[in-house]
Design a protein around this motif. Structure first.
Motif, mmCIF file in Angstrom:
data_model
loop_
_atom_site.group_PDB
_atom_site.id
_atom_site.type_symbol
_atom_site.label_atom_id
_atom_site.label_comp_id
_atom_site.label_asym_id
_atom_site.label_seq_id
_atom_site.Cartn_x
_atom_site.Cartn_y
_atom_site.Cartn_z
ATOM 1 N N TRP A 10 2.217 1.651 -3.597
ATOM 2 C CA TRP A 10 1.325 1.548 -4.754
ATOM 3 C C TRP A 10 2.086 1.827 -6.056
ATOM 4 C CZ3 TRP A 10 -3.082 -0.750 -5.407
ATOM 5 C CH2 TRP A 10 -3.913 -0.959 -4.323
ATOM 6 N N LEU A 11 2.974 2.796 -6.008
ATOM 7 C CA LEU A 11 3.802 3.083 -7.183
ATOM 8 C C LEU A 11 4.688 1.893 -7.525
ATOM 9 C CD1 LEU A 11 4.645 5.318 -9.226
ATOM 10 C CD2 LEU A 11 6.441 5.929 -7.605
ATOM 11 N N ALA A 12 5.203 1.208 -6.506
ATOM 12 C CA ALA A 12 6.018 0.017 -6.735
ATOM 13 C C ALA A 12 5.194 -1.077 -7.396
ATOM 14 C CB ALA A 12 6.608 -0.478 -5.417
ATOM 15 N N ALA A 13 3.955 -1.260 -6.937
ATOM 16 C CA ALA A 13 3.087 -2.263 -7.563
ATOM 17 C C ALA A 13 2.826 -1.912 -9.028
ATOM 18 C CB ALA A 13 1.780 -2.366 -6.787
ATOM 19 N N PHE A 14 2.604 -0.638 -9.294
ATOM 20 C CA PHE A 14 2.406 -0.200 -10.677
ATOM 21 C C PHE A 14 3.635 -0.489 -11.533
ATOM 22 C CE2 PHE A 14 3.163 3.229 -13.765
ATOM 23 C CZ PHE A 14 2.099 2.993 -14.633
ATOM 24 N N PHE A 15 4.822 -0.158 -11.024
ATOM 25 C CA PHE A 15 6.047 -0.417 -11.782
ATOM 26 C C PHE A 15 6.257 -1.906 -12.018
ATOM 27 C CE2 PHE A 15 7.945 3.850 -10.566
ATOM 28 C CZ PHE A 15 7.900 4.334 -11.862
ATOM 29 N N LEU A 16 5.881 -2.744 -11.060
ATOM 30 C CA LEU A 16 6.029 -4.186 -11.239
ATOM 31 C C LEU A 16 5.126 -4.690 -12.354
ATOM 32 C CD1 LEU A 16 7.320 -6.811 -10.277
ATOM 33 C CD2 LEU A 16 5.422 -7.038 -8.658
ATOM 34 N N GLY A 40 12.181 -1.611 -7.636
ATOM 35 C CA GLY A 40 13.007 -1.819 -6.444
ATOM 36 C C GLY A 40 13.220 -0.545 -5.655
ATOM 37 N N LEU A 41 13.473 0.554 -6.341
ATOM 38 C CA LEU A 41 13.670 1.825 -5.644
ATOM 39 C C LEU A 41 12.391 2.279 -4.944
ATOM 40 C CD1 LEU A 41 15.848 3.714 -8.260
ATOM 41 C CD2 LEU A 41 16.566 2.896 -6.025
ATOM 42 N N SER A 42 11.247 2.090 -5.586
ATOM 43 C CA SER A 42 9.984 2.481 -4.965
ATOM 44 C C SER A 42 9.695 1.631 -3.735
ATOM 45 C CB SER A 42 8.839 2.346 -5.972
ATOM 46 O OG SER A 42 9.025 3.219 -7.050
ATOM 47 N N VAL A 43 10.020 0.337 -3.792
ATOM 48 C CA VAL A 43 9.821 -0.533 -2.633
ATOM 49 C C VAL A 43 10.713 -0.079 -1.481
ATOM 50 C CG1 VAL A 43 10.255 -2.866 -1.758
ATOM 51 C CG2 VAL A 43 8.988 -2.553 -3.859
ATOM 52 N N MET A 44 11.968 0.261 -1.778
ATOM 53 C CA MET A 44 12.881 0.693 -0.716
ATOM 54 C C MET A 44 12.388 1.967 -0.043
ATOM 55 S SD MET A 44 16.768 -0.195 -1.892
ATOM 56 C CE MET A 44 16.844 1.095 -3.088
ATOM 57 N N VAL A 45 11.986 2.953 -0.827
ATOM 58 C CA VAL A 45 11.516 4.217 -0.253
ATOM 59 C C VAL A 45 10.216 3.996 0.511
ATOM 60 C CG1 VAL A 45 10.669 6.524 -0.813
ATOM 61 C CG2 VAL A 45 12.687 5.641 -1.961
ATOM 62 N N GLY A 46 9.284 3.224 -0.063
ATOM 63 C CA GLY A 46 8.022 2.946 0.610
ATOM 64 C C GLY A 46 8.219 2.211 1.924
ATOM 65 N N PHE A 47 9.091 1.196 1.925
ATOM 66 C CA PHE A 47 9.358 0.455 3.155
ATOM 67 C C PHE A 47 9.963 1.375 4.211
ATOM 68 C CE2 PHE A 47 12.409 -1.811 5.816
ATOM 69 C CZ PHE A 47 11.546 -2.684 6.470
ATOM 70 N N TYR A 48 10.909 2.218 3.809
ATOM 71 C CA TYR A 48 11.536 3.125 4.768
ATOM 72 C C TYR A 48 10.509 4.074 5.370
ATOM 73 C CZ TYR A 48 14.133 7.021 6.642
ATOM 74 O OH TYR A 48 14.590 8.014 7.471
#
Length: 132
Positions: A10-16, A40-48
């Motif tokens: 969700w944080l990644a979506a907000f940053f996008l 990009g960093l939020s997506v990587m951490v979220g995916f992991y």
């Protein structure tokens, strides 16, 4: 762990969204790049976190009816005392001094970095911490 992964996504979506709006509105490349990198960093951490949550047992933080005491106990294995991070930190400090004082400093810091990295990688293959 799954909840934290969803929060990071969700944080990644907000940053996008912020990156696109900021980029179109301000036309300033540095801030826009920073927002896209944060995305990009939020997506990587979220995916992991989501990927790892599928492979491990459900923790107390994923159970809505869990109590605080349900998360007590052993959390995992942590390495005992080690001198390797100190060697790596010292080598890193001197390596970053290279551009300041001259690139010749790297000739002396490269062996220190190599030894520190070797010690850290192989600390469980020798000595009292050797796995049986």
């Amino acid at each position: 762990m799954k909840i934290q992964g969803i929060m990071f996504n969700w944080l990644a979506a907000f940053f996008l969204v912020v990156a696109v709006v900021y980029g179109l509105w301000s036309k300033e490349p540095v801030g826009t790049t920073a927002f896209f990198l944060a995305f990009g960093l939020s997506v990587m951490v979220g995916f992991y976190l989501v990927f790892t949550a599928r492979r491990v047992d459900t923790g107390a933080q994923d159970d809505k009816s869990a109590e605080v005491a349900d998360d007590a106990g052993e959390l995992g294995f942590f390495a005992p005392h080690s001198w390797a991070p100190l060697a790596l930190a010292g080598g890193g400090i001197f390596a970053f001094m290279g551009p300041v004082f001259g690139w010749w400093v790297l000739y002396f810091t490269t062996p220190l970095l190599a030894v520190g990295l070797w010690l850290w990688v192989f600390e469980f293959y020798r000595g009292e911490n050797q796995n049986q």
